[in-house]
Design an enzyme around this catalytic site. Structure first.
Site, PDB file in Angstrom:
ATOM      1  N   ASP B  39       0.834  -1.206   0.000  1.00 51.33           N
ATOM      2  CA  ASP B  39       0.000   0.000   0.000  1.00 51.33           C
ATOM      3  C   ASP B  39       0.864   1.249   0.000  1.00 51.33           C
ATOM      4  OD1 ASP B  39      -2.025  -1.812   0.204  1.00 51.33           O
ATOM      5  OD2 ASP B  39      -2.315  -1.537   2.354  1.00 51.33           O
ATOM      6  N   ARG B  93      -9.375  -4.383  -5.532  1.00 53.08           N
ATOM      7  CA  ARG B  93     -10.201  -3.250  -5.972  1.00 53.08           C
ATOM      8  C   ARG B  93     -11.520  -3.143  -5.201  1.00 53.08           C
ATOM      9  NH1 ARG B  93     -13.553  -0.175  -6.938  1.00 53.08           N
ATOM     10  NH2 ARG B  93     -13.753   1.292  -8.674  1.00 53.08           N
ATOM     11  N   LYS B  94     -11.971  -4.233  -4.619  1.00 52.23           N
ATOM     12  CA  LYS B  94     -13.259  -4.238  -3.909  1.00 52.23           C
ATOM     13  C   LYS B  94     -14.374  -3.632  -4.767  1.00 52.23           C
ATOM     14  CE  LYS B  94     -11.476  -4.455   0.830  1.00 52.23           C
ATOM     15  NZ  LYS B  94     -10.026  -4.548   0.615  1.00 52.23           N
ATOM     16  N   PHE B  95     -14.580  -4.216  -5.952  1.00 54.92           N
ATOM     17  CA  PHE B  95     -15.665  -3.766  -6.812  1.00 54.92           C
ATOM     18  C   PHE B  95     -16.985  -3.872  -6.048  1.00 54.92           C
ATOM     19  CE2 PHE B  95     -12.489  -5.105 -10.011  1.00 54.92           C
ATOM     20  CZ  PHE B  95     -12.474  -3.962 -10.799  1.00 54.92           C
ATOM     21  N   ALA B  96     -17.873  -2.908  -6.257  1.00 55.37           N
ATOM     22  CA  ALA B  96     -19.102  -2.902  -5.446  1.00 55.37           C
ATOM     23  C   ALA B  96     -20.200  -2.111  -6.127  1.00 55.37           C
ATOM     24  CB  ALA B  96     -18.798  -2.313  -4.070  1.00 55.37           C
ATOM     25  N   ASP B  97     -20.288  -2.254  -7.452  1.00 56.05           N
ATOM     26  CA  ASP B  97     -21.287  -1.492  -8.202  1.00 56.05           C
ATOM     27  C   ASP B  97     -22.158  -2.449  -9.014  1.00 56.05           C
ATOM     28  OD1 ASP B  97     -22.605   0.714  -9.515  1.00 56.05           O
ATOM     29  OD2 ASP B  97     -20.804   1.897  -9.105  1.00 56.05           O
ATOM     30  N   ILE B  98     -23.057  -1.890  -9.804  1.00 55.27           N
ATOM     31  CA  ILE B  98     -23.929  -2.708 -10.644  1.00 55.27           C
ATOM     32  C   ILE B  98     -23.107  -3.349 -11.765  1.00 55.27           C
ATOM     33  CG2 ILE B  98     -25.879  -1.232 -10.092  1.00 55.27           C
ATOM     34  CD1 ILE B  98     -25.680   0.013 -12.861  1.00 55.27           C
ATOM     35  N   GLY B 241       0.864  -6.502   5.631  1.00 54.14           N
ATOM     36  CA  GLY B 241       1.263  -5.252   4.997  1.00 54.14           C
ATOM     37  C   GLY B 241       2.454  -4.630   5.686  1.00 54.14           C
TER      38      GLY B 241
END
Lengths: 284, 284
Positions: B39, B93-98, B241
């Site tokens: 990070d 990325r933690k995608f979290a959309d439609i 990390g």
């Protein structure tokens, strides 16, 4: 009186967050509770659609991370358009990580979202640290945050106690959380009317999945009309995407037609609002 | 026999997803279930830390969107390091959309995640369309997806029925969902042992919040030891990390010390695994 029975202008006065004030004043000034979601991958299409719909909207919603030819110049041009047409910018980033990470994602990277987006949003799923992490960057810049209390997709898990918890989390961070992405008002969710009298809190509700025509897409998105969303469900801003600009790419963009569609949605949304606050008759 | 009692190599043979096979084979080959989360916001620091820890890890976890001086060349150099040190790449990325939006975010933008990241992850909160949207891009490329079934932060909403629903959603898309970001094994979550015999499904569990020293940070992150995570909770990959590279910036990076820390975590994680599968004695 519940906040959503007041005018947008009255509500602006009750907010202390600068981004909330800006949005509510812009809505009142432009007589528009329409937001357009500009989901295009080429900068030229993206800026062109914004320039066409700009006069009709209170807010432009972006997904800056889908622009394949992004450069920092895009942001400068977006800022110019925001000043030219008087709209608020909302990067629909849906932050959803731990506090330390979202603070970096919000402030840094090539997109530097906090430096230009008046409003952004986050999923409450990581717990309160997602808010405090973003607030550490956004509050000093006068930014505002929306939490995703519900989603318009089929099979969404943002329901029931999840939604209750999202609202409680927002209530505990009212200086930064200015509202929700949701399908209806969140007044008294996660609490009782007796412990929280009407009008004490005023979360702004932005609602996606709005369309006059379609009933859904092939990827789980579900649609409702502006009148239903504003009048019946008490939401404050309607978010419309391809219902206004179609494919929106290159030669396929019919500027006159897009402007007409934007004006149509603006009128529908505004008239529903006037009915809601009991104003005398719709405007055209 | 429950999958986590088998060796990583045996489990690779039972997976049909290429990214799952790659990860399990890499773990076996390198005798490392250690992933390092890098990070850092400067490309030079980012690549330097990866080059130092590379020999000790099965996987490098990235947040490509926090690199402030990102150019497409970073990806070329990351690919070279991945080949040089034999590790898998996981963009967190933690995608979290439609569905429609995540498909664009995954394939497009300046980062073009699908083109280089073997594995990525998503929150299940939008419902199944987040998986199908990502699968439409990732499956043809041989990629794999992790769902966030739990989070290590205080006050996370990914608990109870949310976790159950996440696992059910994964089970319905096993060709693409190869495992979870979680705090423990997910065998039989959202179902019953009788309806799903041991060993029929094998979700790989990657677990953040692992440290030998710290108990938490100031932003809600909570920590556990490698032994607890691998042996007690049955997780498969430990994600570490700053416990390995400290601040990791410029002159503050002590290469020898970082390598030593990485090797220490690798040994701890691997010995916990050997105990778990009942192998004779730990290796040093």
């Amino acid at each position: 009186m519940s906040s959503h029975r007041k005018s947008y202008g009255q509500r602006a006065a009750d907010h202390s967050n600068p981004a909330a004030q800006l949005l509510l004043h812009t809505i009142e000034r432009k007589k528009s509770n329409l937001a357009v979601s500009v989901d295009l991958t080429k900068t030229s299409d993206f800026l062109k659609v914004i320039d066409v719909v700009g006069p009709y909207v209170c807010l432009i919603k972006t997904h800056i991370d889908i622009l394949e030819d992004f450069t920092p110049d895009v942001i400068e041009r977006l800022k110019l358009l925001s000043a030219k047409h008087d709209f608020v910018v909302f990067e629909d980033r849906k932050f959803a990580d731990i506090g330390n990470t979202v603070a970096l994602q919000y402030s840094s990277g090539v997109h530097k979202i906090a430096s230009w987006s008046h409003i952004t949003n986050a999923h409450p799923v990581p717990g309160p640290s997602v808010i405090t992490g973003l607030a550490s960057v956004g509050l000093p810049l006068g930014r505002g945050l929306l939490l995703l209390a519900q989603m318009s997709t089929e099979g969404s898990l943002a329901t029931g106690s999840y939604t209750d918890d999202a609202v409680r989390m927002a209530r505990a961070h009212r200086e930064f959380v200015i509202g929700f992405i949701a399908q209806r008002r969140m007044d008294h969710v996660g609490t009782s009317p007796s412990s929280l009298p009407d009008g004490v809190e005023d979360f702004i509700i932005l609602t996606p999945g709005v369309s006059l025509e379609m009933s859904g897409d092939s990827m789980g998105q579900q649609y409702r009309t502006p009148e239903k969303v504003i009048l019946e469900n008490g939401c404050d801003v309607i978010i419309v995407g391809r219902g206004i600009y179609g494919k929106g790419t290159g030669d396929a963009l019919d500027v006159g037609c897009v402007a007409l569609q934007a004006e149509k949605y603006r009128t529908e949304g505004w008239n529903a609002y006037l009915k809601r606050i009991g104003s005398t008759g719709p405007t055209s």
